[in-house]
Design a protein around this motif. Sequence first.
Motif, PDB file in Angstrom:
ATOM      1  N   ALA A  41      39.691  38.279  43.208  1.00 57.72           N
ATOM      2  CA  ALA A  41      40.517  37.742  41.941  1.00 57.72           C
ATOM      3  C   ALA A  41      39.685  38.119  40.790  1.00 57.72           C
ATOM      4  CB  ALA A  41      40.555  36.298  41.974  1.00 57.72           C
ATOM      5  N   ASP A  42      38.336  38.269  40.749  1.00 61.10           N
ATOM      6  CA  ASP A  42      37.505  38.680  39.496  1.00 61.10           C
ATOM      7  C   ASP A  42      37.866  39.971  39.252  1.00 61.10           C
ATOM      8  OD1 ASP A  42      36.362  36.126  39.158  1.00 61.10           O
ATOM      9  OD2 ASP A  42      34.522  36.660  40.530  1.00 61.10           O
ATOM     10  N   GLY A  43      38.120  41.061  40.457  1.00 63.45           N
ATOM     11  CA  GLY A  43      38.227  42.281  39.941  1.00 63.45           C
ATOM     12  C   GLY A  43      39.555  42.625  39.304  1.00 63.45           C
ATOM     13  N   PHE A  44      40.522  41.805  39.904  1.00 63.83           N
ATOM     14  CA  PHE A  44      41.923  42.072  39.455  1.00 63.83           C
ATOM     15  C   PHE A  44      42.010  41.407  37.891  1.00 63.83           C
ATOM     16  CE2 PHE A  44      46.460  40.809  39.139  1.00 63.83           C
ATOM     17  CZ  PHE A  44      46.944  42.047  39.006  1.00 63.83           C
ATOM     18  N   HIS A  45      41.257  40.490  37.559  1.00 62.45           N
ATOM     19  CA  HIS A  45      41.163  39.929  36.394  1.00 62.45           C
ATOM     20  C   HIS A  45      40.802  40.977  35.291  1.00 62.45           C
ATOM     21  CE1 HIS A  45      40.979  36.007  33.701  1.00 62.45           C
ATOM     22  NE2 HIS A  45      41.921  36.900  33.378  1.00 62.45           N
ATOM     23  N   ALA A  46      40.010  41.592  35.771  1.00 59.77           N
ATOM     24  CA  ALA A  46      39.309  42.599  34.868  1.00 59.77           C
ATOM     25  C   ALA A  46      40.343  43.595  34.543  1.00 59.77           C
ATOM     26  CB  ALA A  46      38.035  43.118  35.532  1.00 59.77           C
ATOM     27  N   ASP A  47      41.068  44.078  35.583  1.00 59.27           N
ATOM     28  CA  ASP A  47      41.965  45.060  35.416  1.00 59.27           C
ATOM     29  C   ASP A  47      43.143  44.891  34.689  1.00 59.27           C
ATOM     30  OD1 ASP A  47      40.534  46.894  37.304  1.00 59.27           O
ATOM     31  OD2 ASP A  47      41.875  46.398  38.975  1.00 59.27           O
ATOM     32  N   VAL A  48      43.598  43.431  34.708  1.00 61.70           N
ATOM     33  CA  VAL A  48      44.528  42.880  33.861  1.00 61.70           C
ATOM     34  C   VAL A  48      44.109  42.749  32.247  1.00 61.70           C
ATOM     35  CG1 VAL A  48      46.085  40.989  33.257  1.00 61.70           C
ATOM     36  CG2 VAL A  48      45.703  41.508  35.634  1.00 61.70           C
ATOM     37  N   ARG A  49      42.767  42.522  32.221  1.00 67.11           N
ATOM     38  CA  ARG A  49      42.327  42.183  30.796  1.00 67.11           C
ATOM     39  C   ARG A  49      42.212  43.401  30.321  1.00 67.11           C
ATOM     40  NH1 ARG A  49      38.401  37.611  32.079  1.00 67.11           N
ATOM     41  NH2 ARG A  49      36.978  39.120  33.039  1.00 67.11           N
ATOM     42  N   ALA A  50      41.742  44.601  31.018  1.00 66.41           N
ATOM     43  CA  ALA A  50      41.604  46.080  30.413  1.00 66.41           C
ATOM     44  C   ALA A  50      43.104  46.419  30.073  1.00 66.41           C
ATOM     45  CB  ALA A  50      41.130  47.091  31.583  1.00 66.41           C
ATOM     46  N   ARG A  51      44.175  46.028  30.802  1.00 68.49           N
ATOM     47  CA  ARG A  51      45.353  46.204  30.313  1.00 68.49           C
ATOM     48  C   ARG A  51      45.786  45.782  28.953  1.00 68.49           C
ATOM     49  NH1 ARG A  51      49.064  47.861  28.768  1.00 68.49           N
ATOM     50  NH2 ARG A  51      50.854  48.640  29.119  1.00 68.49           N
ATOM     51  N   GLU A  52      45.591  44.357  29.108  1.00 68.54           N
ATOM     52  CA  GLU A  52      46.021  43.600  27.839  1.00 68.54           C
ATOM     53  C   GLU A  52      45.218  44.078  26.566  1.00 68.54           C
ATOM     54  OE1 GLU A  52      47.436  40.427  26.929  1.00 68.54           O
ATOM     55  OE2 GLU A  52      48.489  40.518  28.761  1.00 68.54           O
TER      56      GLU A  52
END
Length: 152
Positions: A41-52
């Motif tokens: 979850a942390d890793g995916f959240h980092a990816d989403v934040r990078a996209r945002e």
Amino acid sequence: MSTNPLITPELVALDIVATDRDDVTRQLIDLLAAAGRVTDADGFHADVRAREAQMATGMPGGIGLPHARSEHVTVPSLAVGRVPSGVDFGAPDGPATLIFLIAAPASGDSDHLKILAALARRLVHESFRTSIKQAPDAVTVADIVTREVVPS
């Protein structure tokens, strides 16, 4: 119906209380993780934040469309959250009350772009947004999205 439908009732949260887009995104990621669709979850959240960070994902009509391809995603998935009080996703007309989180595997092809395009085409219709906002339960939301968005 594939063995891993894009959206299921367990990926829908009807009354999210969230302080900001990070908070609501995290709550939707937790649903994906609980369903075994996200391994970290942390890793995916980092990816989403990078996209945002590259571009705001708010759309007119009170919509947030966070999305990312990630090695932490096992199957293409869509989580939906209703946030009655709204959170800022950078849309020109104010806060988002409907959040659609698209999670795509890094190895996947352009599947998530197809999902995004289909979803965006539906979201311009107020009737579609209203049906999601007024749906009485998670099963109904998942049914509406599956019927309207998922290519059959």
